[in-house]
Design an enzyme around this catalytic site. Structure first.
Site, PDB file in Angstrom:
ATOM      1  CG  ASP A 193      46.131  22.094  75.058  1.00 31.25           C
ATOM      2  OD1 ASP A 193      45.331  22.097  74.221  1.00 31.25           O
ATOM      3  OD2 ASP A 193      47.205  22.578  74.757  1.00 31.25           O
ATOM      4  CG  ASP A 270      48.589  23.336  62.589  1.00 37.71           C
ATOM      5  OD1 ASP A 270      49.666  22.265  62.061  1.00 37.71           O
ATOM      6  OD2 ASP A 270      48.627  23.701  63.613  1.00 37.71           O
TER       7      ASP A 270
END
Ligand code: UD1
Ligand code: MN
Length: 426
Positions: A193, A270
């Site tokens: 995306d 992350d």
């Protein structure tokens, strides 16, 4: 008959004579054959063998030298950092709009041999697979499929995080493919995306040698967490070091994957990267103006963040010829003194003063924060991200957060006696 007899007698006489001679010699010189003692003969033999062995080892050495010479003259010189092949790993799942990301990745790709595109697809979604397959045929990109799309058994409080678990598992598999199956030396990771800027490849191409040479760097990211329209300057060529791992279009080297791959987490990869156990004090390079932006409204993290923040991110639209500029200022030994001086020489003001516009004649202003609460309240007032990960504010380098406020550069800065991030700040 007579002839045979004669020959027989002859043979007998010959043998007897030989036996006699042998007997005489041995009885005269016991322990000696042919005048040389057995001991001496053995010694001679040993000498012969030793000479032969040393001759052989000389030959072997010559052979090895020749072999080295051949290897030295026929293998190419080590590849220059500038020539390293850096694949783009595009992480995909079930969004057919992956074509939007792919179109830009292909459009701006300056050299598909140097930047081959690999789409790694999770989720086994057929319509998305069909879209990706089109690009395999037309542009020669590579389409690999995560073989394990099974549900991950989780107790109910964790069940809602299934997506985070799956995507972390996918990342691990895909990165292992890049480094252990295809044996690349570096990678640029993007998601399905993300849009990219026209100088996306130029940016990574130019920063790769800096990353490669500086062990205090562990990534290059395309992302500025405070990169919203109105909060960045027009300085498209401006780059920074940051202690905050930004992700969202980022590059790492093989050595990094060798280090973190084996302990890769089951979920929230992350944030895990941002923990001191992984980061180990290392920094990433990040731009003033983002080289990626996301159009993924409905993601694993449910889109709230998108409406509040992500959709305002400014994507750089100019081409900065980074490979033709000197980026050595980003190395730790040059950057740290330069950045410290820059902040030191900036006049200090209160938040209220900065907001009042009374000092708008100054190019830059500095605002100090000493506590977590102070940071958060200032961040809220000035519109920047106010959260911490492992005690590090987004974008920060040595505690300093740089951003634009009403056309003026602001350095939100810890006090001079600052000793480091406090992991308890969250
Ligand atoms: C957010 C982050 C993203 C990070 C992720 C993990 C932002 C804007 N995005 O994801 O960078 O990787 O958290 O903490 O901050 N995917 C799979 N398998 C799945 C589901 C998703 O491979 O089962 C892939 C998607 O194709 C995509 C990536 O994982 O490439 C992230 O998924 P997305 O749905 O976009 O989640 P975000 O909330 O944006
Ligand atoms: Mn996303």
């Amino acid at each position: 008959m007579r002839r045979k007899h004669l020959v027989g007698v002859g043979v007998v006489i010959f043998l007897t004579w030989n036996l006699l001679m042998y007997y005489m010699l041995v009885s005269k010189n016991p322990g000696k054959i042919g005048g040389v003692s057995v001991k001496d003969q053995l010694r001679n033999l040993q000498g012969d063998i030793e000479r032969q062995l040393s001759h052989n080892s000389e030959l072997l050495q010559q052979l090895q030298k020749l072999d080295e010479e051949i290897r030295r003259t026929t293998t190419p010189r080590p590849i220059r950092a500038e020539d390293t092949i850096i694949p783009i790993l595009l992480i995909a799942c079930d969004r057919t709009t992956v074509s939007r990301s792919l179109d830009l990745l292909i459009k701006y790709n300056p050299n598909k041999k140097r930047f081959p595109i690999i789409v790694s697809q999770d989720c086994g979604h057929k319509p998305t697979a069909d879209v990706i397959q089109r690009y395999v045929g037309e542009y020669g990109i590579q389409h690999i499929k995560h073989p394990n799309t099974s549900e991950i058994p989780l107790p109910w409080p964790q069940k809602k995080f299934q997506g985070y678990y799956k995507l972390s598992r996918h990342y691990k598999w895909a990165l292992n493919q890049v480094f252990h199956t295809f044996n690349y030396s570096a990678v640029i990771i993007v998601e399905d995306d993300l849009d990219i800027s026209p100088d996306f490849y130029e940016y990574f191409s130019a920063t790769f040698p800096v990353l490669h040479q500086d062990p205090s760097l562990w990534c290059v990211s395309a992302w500025n967490d405070n990169g919203k329209v109105g909060m960045v300057s027009e300085e498209a060529d401006l780059l920074y070091r940051t202690d905050f791992f930004p992700g969202l279009g980022w590059m790492m080297e093989r050595s990094m994957w060798i280090e973190i791959g084996p302990k890769w987490p089951e979920a929230f990869w992350d944030d895990w990267m941002r923990h001191p156990d992984q980061r180990k004090g290392r920094a990433c390079i990040r731009p003033e103006i983002c080289r990626t932006s996301t159009f993924g409204k409905k993601g694993v993290s449910k889109g709230l963040f998108y409406e509040k923040h992500l959709k305002f991110i400014k994507l750089n639209d100019k081409f900065v010829p980074f490979t033709k500029t000197d980026l050595s200022y980003l190395s730790k030994e040059k950057y740290d003194p330069y950045f410290a001086k820059l902040v030191d020489n900036t006049p200090e003001v209160s938040v209220a003063e900065a907001m009042s516009g009374r000092r708008s004649n100054m190019k830059a202003l500095k605002i100090l924060y000493s506590t977590k609460e102070e940071f958060k309240s200032t961040a809220k007032k000035l519109g920047i991200m106010d959260d911490f990960k492992a005690g590090v504010p987004r974008v920060a380098y040595k505690g300093v957060v740089s951003f634009m406020y009403k056309g003026q550069r602001i350095y939100l800065t810890p006090p001079p006696n600052w000793t480091g991030y406090d992991v308890k700040w969250s």
